[in-house]
Design a protein around this motif. Structure first.
Motif, PDB file in Angstrom:
ATOM      1  N   THR A 157     -19.205  50.610  48.359  1.00 49.98           N
ATOM      2  CA  THR A 157     -19.057  52.062  48.467  1.00 49.98           C
ATOM      3  C   THR A 157     -20.021  52.579  49.525  1.00 49.98           C
ATOM      4  N   TYR A 161     -22.726  61.666  57.915  1.00 52.16           N
ATOM      5  CA  TYR A 161     -23.968  61.389  57.184  1.00 52.16           C
ATOM      6  C   TYR A 161     -25.052  60.883  58.132  1.00 52.16           C
ATOM      7  N   ASP A 217     -13.383  57.933  55.015  1.00 53.13           N
ATOM      8  CA  ASP A 217     -14.710  57.428  54.651  1.00 53.13           C
ATOM      9  C   ASP A 217     -15.557  57.123  55.887  1.00 53.13           C
ATOM     10  N   SER A 242     -22.664  69.399  52.077  1.00 52.11           N
ATOM     11  CA  SER A 242     -21.580  68.440  51.857  1.00 52.11           C
ATOM     12  C   SER A 242     -20.245  69.151  51.672  1.00 52.11           C
ATOM     13  N   GLU A 292     -18.637  63.763  48.759  1.00 51.23           N
ATOM     14  CA  GLU A 292     -19.208  62.463  48.393  1.00 51.23           C
ATOM     15  C   GLU A 292     -20.545  62.200  49.071  1.00 51.23           C
ATOM     16  N   GLU A 312     -23.149  64.212  48.966  1.00 51.20           N
ATOM     17  CA  GLU A 312     -24.267  64.814  48.221  1.00 51.20           C
ATOM     18  C   GLU A 312     -25.187  63.768  47.592  1.00 51.20           C
TER      19      GLU A 312
END
Length: 443
Positions: A177, A49, A42, A110, A117, A119
């Protein structure tokens, strides 16, 4: 009695270094908490990102930012409204295009980066992108007027909001998240934009006028700066993209840890570059190339004096620094960090090269060099990542930086008779000059 120019450099330098230091400190706290809050995968996704949305920001600001600062700093105040209106028109058009492209390619990108994840994160980011465009305009106007307080305060608040949210989530053991972080970005940019308007409203009048003359002039000046900015940011993100695509987002996250530490060294580089550009745009009109030559060598020397001790310190305590910042699960970042530190000495030369060359109107030269350097980085990354893994990306960036430095110094010698060795002389002289002038208060 200090001259007005001395006052500008001292005050602007303090504000910009404070901005970069405080911003980096907040980012550091955010990073230290986030790297423990998220899994390795993550964290890698979040890093990719951030790198990707930075490209969108640069695509928009690269075309108008340098032009807005240059023309506002060197034009009569009665033309400022027309200049601002022209850049607002261009920025608005680019914003619409980028949002459409984001919607079209978010899914494909992505999946290509092995991070599906991302997107929905890209889709929601379009809201941030809209408001950040207005914020960027305000910041450029303030910088063009040789003011930096609003940039400092608004930037600080924007970073602090995300940092506070992450700290609350971590220390109170709440669930979060990656999408939640994007929502917080929306709140942060809106608050930051309102703060920036408070500082910049005295410099502009809210009267829009469509000026075809200024739109053409800005586009003509900004086209190479735009391509340079995009190519430059691509060259800085290609390594992490390729690591994600060829290996995994976790591998990209490991490399990102080393880059985070290196970014601490860029505080004085970014601060001095922010001050130098409007000054160099003005000095070329009054002092000629000799003044620009001195400005380049002196500014690089000042940066080197600040970063070299930091580089040596990090080399000595590399393992401890990685362990403190990211934890032992990122111990594999240490050898990568040691390689990236090698080209930190070259970064001030490259950053100031772009600033100086753009300010004298030679943006095409910067464009060509950055394009070539991007191709070199892309090629070397593909070859060396496949052969050596994550550390191959660090080798690729090191070789590309040495290549770019060599070409840039050849150009500077031909254009301005710049001698890179003079910067090291200024760096050596920086310490006694600083002590005598600002600590012992001697003339």
């Amino acid at each position: 009695m200090k001259s007005q120019n001395d006052h500008y450099w001292i005050k602007s330098g303090i504000i910009n270094i404070a901005q970069n230091f405080s911003g980096t400190l907040i980012n550091l706290v955010t990073f230290v908490v986030l790297v423990r809050l998220l899994s390795k995968n993550d964290y890698g996704v979040w890093g990719i990102y951030l790198q990707t949305i930075m490209i969108l920001e640069v695509i928009r600001s690269g075309l108008i930012q340098s032009a807005l600062i240059k023309f506002m700093a060197g034009s009569d105040k009665k033309e400022h409204s027309d200049i601002f209106s022209a850049t607002l028109t261009i920025s608005g058009a680019i914003t619409i295009v980028c949002i459409l492209l984001n919607f079209i390619f978010a899914g494909s990108l992505s999946r290509l980066l092995k991070a599906p994840e991302m997107e929905p994160m890209f889709y929601v980011y379009n809201i941030v992108f809209f408001f950040s465009g207005i914020l960027s305009q305000f910041n450029c106007i303030e910088q063009a007027n040789f003011k930096y307080t609003g940039i400092f305060v608004s930037g600080l608040v924007r970073q602090a909001i995300l940092c506070i949210f992450i700290c609350i989530v971590y220390f109170f053991k709440l669930n979060t998240t990656l999408m939640s972080l994007v929502y917080v970005q929306i709140v942060a940019v809106i608050v930051s934009m309102m703060i920036s308007w408070f500082y910049v409203k005295k410099f502009i009048q809210l009267s829009y006028s469509f000026s075809k003359h200024w739109i053409k002039k800005i586009l003509h000046y900004g086209k190479y700066a735009f391509a340079t900015s995009v190519s430059s940011i691509l060259s800085g993100t290609i390594d992490q993209w390729m690591l994600a695509g060829l290996i995994s987002p976790a591998a990209s996250g490991t490399f990102n840890i080393a880059i985070r530490v290196v970014n601490l060294i860029d505080i004085p580089t970014n601060a001095v570059a922010t001050i130098v550009f409007p000054q160099s745009a003005k000095r070329i009109e009054t002092g000629g190339k000799e003044a620009i030559k001195y400005l380049y060598e002196k500014s690089v020397g000042t940066i080197l004096a600040m970063v070299i001790p930091v580089i040596i310190f990090i080399y000595i305590f590399d393992g401890y620094i990685i362990d403190i910042l990211a934890g032992n699960k990122y111990a594999d970042s240490v050898p990568i960090l040691n390689i990236t530190l090698l080209y930190c000495v070259l970064n001030p030369f490259g950053r100031q090269f772009g600033v100086i060359i753009d300010s004298i109107g030679k943006t095409r030269i910067t464009f060509i060099i950055v394009i070539v350097n991007t191709i070199v980085i892309l090629t070397l990354n593909y070859i060396l990542i496949r052969k050596y893994g994550v550390i191959g990306s660090a080798y690729a960036t090191l070789v590309a930086n040495i290549f770019g430095f060599t070409i840039a110094q050849i150009v500077l010698w031909r254009e301005l008779r710049v001698n890179a060795l003079n910067s090291f002389v200024y760096a050596y002289k920086f310490y006694p000059e600083f002590i005598n002038k600002y600590i012992l208060k001697k003339g």
